[in-house]
Design an enzyme around this catalytic site. Sequence first.
Site, PDB file in Angstrom:
ATOM      1  N   LYS A   1      37.841  52.643  41.886  1.00 33.19           N
ATOM      2  CA  LYS A   1      39.020  52.772  41.169  1.00 33.19           C
ATOM      3  C   LYS A   1      39.306  53.855  40.507  1.00 33.19           C
ATOM      4  CE  LYS A   1      38.613  48.567  39.116  1.00 33.19           C
ATOM      5  NZ  LYS A   1      37.371  48.367  39.546  1.00 33.19           N
ATOM      6  N   THR A   2      38.245  54.471  39.809  1.00 33.38           N
ATOM      7  CA  THR A   2      38.079  55.669  39.303  1.00 33.38           C
ATOM      8  C   THR A   2      38.433  56.838  39.933  1.00 33.38           C
ATOM      9  OG1 THR A   2      37.004  54.616  37.325  1.00 33.38           O
ATOM     10  CG2 THR A   2      36.922  57.100  37.382  1.00 33.38           C
TER      11      THR A   2
ATOM     12  N   ASP B   1      41.494  52.785  31.907  1.00 31.58           N
ATOM     13  CA  ASP B   1      40.533  52.074  32.537  1.00 31.58           C
ATOM     14  C   ASP B   1      40.533  50.723  31.856  1.00 31.58           C
ATOM     15  OD1 ASP B   1      38.566  50.909  34.356  1.00 31.58           O
ATOM     16  OD2 ASP B   1      37.179  52.161  33.420  1.00 31.58           O
TER      17      ASP B   1
ATOM     18  N   THR C   1      39.415  44.845  36.339  1.00 30.53           N
ATOM     19  CA  THR C   1      38.862  44.165  37.019  1.00 30.53           C
ATOM     20  C   THR C   1      39.252  42.548  36.844  1.00 30.53           C
ATOM     21  OG1 THR C   1      37.079  43.861  34.958  1.00 30.53           O
ATOM     22  CG2 THR C   1      36.713  45.403  36.869  1.00 30.53           C
TER      23      THR C   1
ATOM     24  N   ARG D   1      29.197  51.509  44.750  1.00 32.69           N
ATOM     25  CA  ARG D   1      28.289  52.097  43.509  1.00 32.69           C
ATOM     26  C   ARG D   1      26.727  51.514  43.801  1.00 32.69           C
ATOM     27  NH1 ARG D   1      30.791  50.549  38.194  1.00 32.69           N
ATOM     28  NH2 ARG D   1      31.867  52.451  38.488  1.00 32.69           N
TER      29      ARG D   1
END
Length: 359
Positions: free
Chosen positions: A79-80, A124, A173, A232
Amino acid sequence: MNWDDTAPPTDDTATERLVGASADGEDQAVEAALRPKSLEEFVGQERVREQLDLVLKAALARGGTADHVLLSGAPGLGKTSLSMIIAAEMNAPLRITSGPAIQHAGDLAAILSSLQEGEVLFLDEIHRMSRPAEEMLYMAMEDFRVDVIVGKGPGATAIPLELPPFTLVGATTRAGLLPPPLRDRFGFTAHMEFYDPAELERVIHRSARLLNVGIEADGAAEIAGRSRGTPRIANRLLRRVRDYAQVKADGLITREVAAAALKVYEVDARGLDRLDRAVLQALLKLFGGGPVGLSTLAVAVGEERETVEEVAEPFLVREGLLARTPRGRVATPAAWAHLGLLPPQQAPGASGQPGLFGT
């Protein structure tokens, strides 16, 4: 990090896990170097990339700002990275902040009033923003205007403040925690899905090139299969396998090297770590596969109730190894098979009575 009562636990278990999806300082530093710089470089999320590409190209063709974008999904899915790509594709500056950092409407007003025309604001964990700031954001997103309250009580006055057009990229999230008025103000909403192993292999090969690490196709496949569908985690496992290959092997990551390295770090073939296996072993060996209450299960593994529920269980449920039922937690046949155990009704000397799953 400090979370509210709807968030994951505050202990260090989630951040210490090699297969945890949250990012610590080291992860954030490495991710900055590995992040894709354009939609073409971004691996996976084909549907989201295609839709977002249309949104951005249409905005560029009109010569205006892109619609506000909401990205939802589990941690570690990109997302980032996508927010940074949006700013790069629009040739616009990027401002980054987070919901927990905005506790008052004045905090948000200060950020919004300093934006440049066309700037991308990445917010965020947007679901954790305070309610007063959230209500101010409604008007800012829709009318590019905020009312700044000056004074208190009967003498308070609202001063309208015009804002330059900007694009808000919100990431969460927990999309279900966003109020409908806020969700409705996003022109484009995308849900990030977990990656399949083939996509993770592409992520690992790309990261290996950037890290100058030699890796064979079967080595990448071995790491991808243990990465829980999360880039990640894949990049984190790659770095740990790289360390093992440099110390114990010739620096080249093969399937055998990857398997040996991840055995050292207690990540098994399905991506389960020590905590995951402890939960399953307690459920199977101590309670015969369940059903058992969450608190009892947590005591059995020596962890907090929230740690078991928020850290271990989501992946076990998604993998079909554990089920949450009204009577308690229950192991599935796949859990028995994964740990190489026989359910009580199949064990030698069993009574032959039908078990929980009718076998």
